[in-house]
Design an enzyme around this catalytic site. Structure first.
Site, mmCIF file in Angstrom:
data_model
loop_
_atom_site.group_PDB
_atom_site.id
_atom_site.type_symbol
_atom_site.label_atom_id
_atom_site.label_comp_id
_atom_site.label_asym_id
_atom_site.label_seq_id
_atom_site.Cartn_x
_atom_site.Cartn_y
_atom_site.Cartn_z
ATOM 1 N N HIS A 1 -65.604 19.968 7.856
ATOM 2 C CA HIS A 1 -64.339 20.577 8.276
ATOM 3 C C HIS A 1 -64.540 21.853 9.077
ATOM 4 O O HIS A 1 -63.590 22.602 9.298
ATOM 5 C CB HIS A 1 -63.459 20.883 7.060
ATOM 6 C CG HIS A 1 -62.984 19.652 6.357
ATOM 7 N ND1 HIS A 1 -61.669 19.394 6.125
ATOM 8 C CD2 HIS A 1 -63.654 18.590 5.859
ATOM 9 C CE1 HIS A 1 -61.535 18.234 5.501
ATOM 10 N NE2 HIS A 1 -62.741 17.741 5.325
ATOM 11 N N ILE B 1 -62.150 26.242 11.689
ATOM 12 C CA ILE B 1 -62.096 25.646 10.362
ATOM 13 C C ILE B 1 -60.844 24.790 10.241
ATOM 14 O O ILE B 1 -59.732 25.280 10.461
ATOM 15 C CB ILE B 1 -62.073 26.742 9.267
ATOM 16 C CG1 ILE B 1 -63.266 27.680 9.452
ATOM 17 C CG2 ILE B 1 -62.052 26.119 7.873
ATOM 18 C CD1 ILE B 1 -63.113 29.003 8.732
ATOM 19 N N CYS B 2 -61.033 23.548 9.905
ATOM 20 C CA CYS B 2 -59.924 22.627 9.697
ATOM 21 C C CYS B 2 -59.569 22.677 8.215
ATOM 22 O O CYS B 2 -60.198 22.028 7.384
ATOM 23 C CB CYS B 2 -60.333 21.215 10.132
ATOM 24 S SG CYS B 2 -59.024 19.999 10.016
ATOM 25 N N LEU B 3 -58.569 23.507 7.894
ATOM 26 C CA LEU B 3 -58.169 23.723 6.510
ATOM 27 C C LEU B 3 -56.651 23.887 6.475
ATOM 28 O O LEU B 3 -56.106 24.766 7.157
ATOM 29 C CB LEU B 3 -58.865 24.982 5.958
ATOM 30 C CG LEU B 3 -58.548 25.405 4.537
ATOM 31 C CD1 LEU B 3 -59.004 24.346 3.529
ATOM 32 C CD2 LEU B 3 -59.214 26.751 4.229
ATOM 33 N N TYR C 1 -56.581 15.994 10.421
ATOM 34 C CA TYR C 1 -57.198 16.066 9.103
ATOM 35 C C TYR C 1 -57.769 14.696 8.754
ATOM 36 O O TYR C 1 -57.047 13.768 8.435
ATOM 37 C CB TYR C 1 -56.173 16.540 8.064
ATOM 38 C CG TYR C 1 -55.691 17.936 8.364
ATOM 39 C CD1 TYR C 1 -56.471 19.035 8.045
ATOM 40 C CD2 TYR C 1 -54.479 18.161 9.009
ATOM 41 C CE1 TYR C 1 -56.059 20.320 8.346
ATOM 42 C CE2 TYR C 1 -54.055 19.453 9.317
ATOM 43 C CZ TYR C 1 -54.847 20.522 8.976
ATOM 44 O OH TYR C 1 -54.454 21.802 9.279
#
Length: 158
Positions: free
Chosen positions: A90, A97-99, A153
Site C-alpha cells: 500500500h 500511501i494508499c490508506l 484500494y
C-alpha cells in the site's frame, strides 16, 4: 506566517505528541506554525522493516475537517545514510500511501497521532515484500501531493 484556523488544536496535538511515548515513532522536526512535521517511524522485530523511515505530514488549511497530506520521504543523514521508502503493498515507491484513513475514512476526530499509529500498524502487520500492483503506472501520472490522487484500494487485508 499566518496562523492556522485551528492553531489551538494543532498546539494541543503537538504537546500531546511531545509527551506521548510512542515506541518506534519520533518527531524529527516541525515548522513554527505546526503545519509541517517530519517523523521517523519504525517497527520492532520485523524482518521486512529493520530500519526507521521518514514520514512527512503537511497540515492543510482545512484540517481537521480534511486529512493532512502524508507521505514517506527519502532523506540522507550522516549517521544513518539514506533512509528509503518502505516496501509495502500500500506504499508506492514515491512515498504515497494508499490508506483509507488519509482519505474517505478521515473524520475530524482523527489526529496526527492516529495517523502515525495507523501507518505503524500497517507496516507491523505486513508480511509481503512488494509494492502496489499498479506502482509503475501510478508513478507515471502521480501528483506531488498524494491528496490529489485517486487511489484504487486493491486489498484490505494488508
Amino acid at each position: 506566517m499566518p496562523s492556522h484556523p485551528f492553531q489551538k488544536r494543532l498546539l494541543k496535538e503537538y504537546r500531546a505528541l511531545q509527551k506521548a511515548d510512542l515506541p518506534g515513532i519520533a518527531l524529527v522536526s516541525n515548522d513554527d506554525s505546526l503545519t509541517y512535521f517530519i517523523f521517523t517511524i519504525g517497527v520492532r522485530n520485523h524482518d521486512l522493516y529493520p530500519d526507521s523511515y521518514y514520514l512527512s505530514i503537511y497540515i492543510t488549511q482545512d484540517y481537521p475537517v480534511d486529512s493532512p497530506s502524508v507521505k514517506f520521504v527519502t532523506t540522507t543523514t550522516a549517521t544513518t545514510g539514506t533512509a528509503p521508502i518502505p516496501i509495502h503493498p500500500h506504499i508506492y515507491s514515491n512515498g504515497h500511501i494508499c490508506l483509507n484513513l488519509l482519505g474517505e475514512d478521515w473524520t475530524p476526530a482523527c489526529s496526527i497521532e492516529s495517523i502515525l499509529l495507523s501507518i505503524q500498524s500497517m507496516l507491523d502487520t505486513n508480511e509481503v515484500n512488494e509494492r502496489p500492483p499498479d506502482n509503475s503506472q501510478y508513478l507515471l501520472h502521480a501528483p506531488d501531493d498524494p491528496k490529489k490522487s485517486r487511489f484504487i484500494y486493491h486489498d484490505d487485508n494488508v
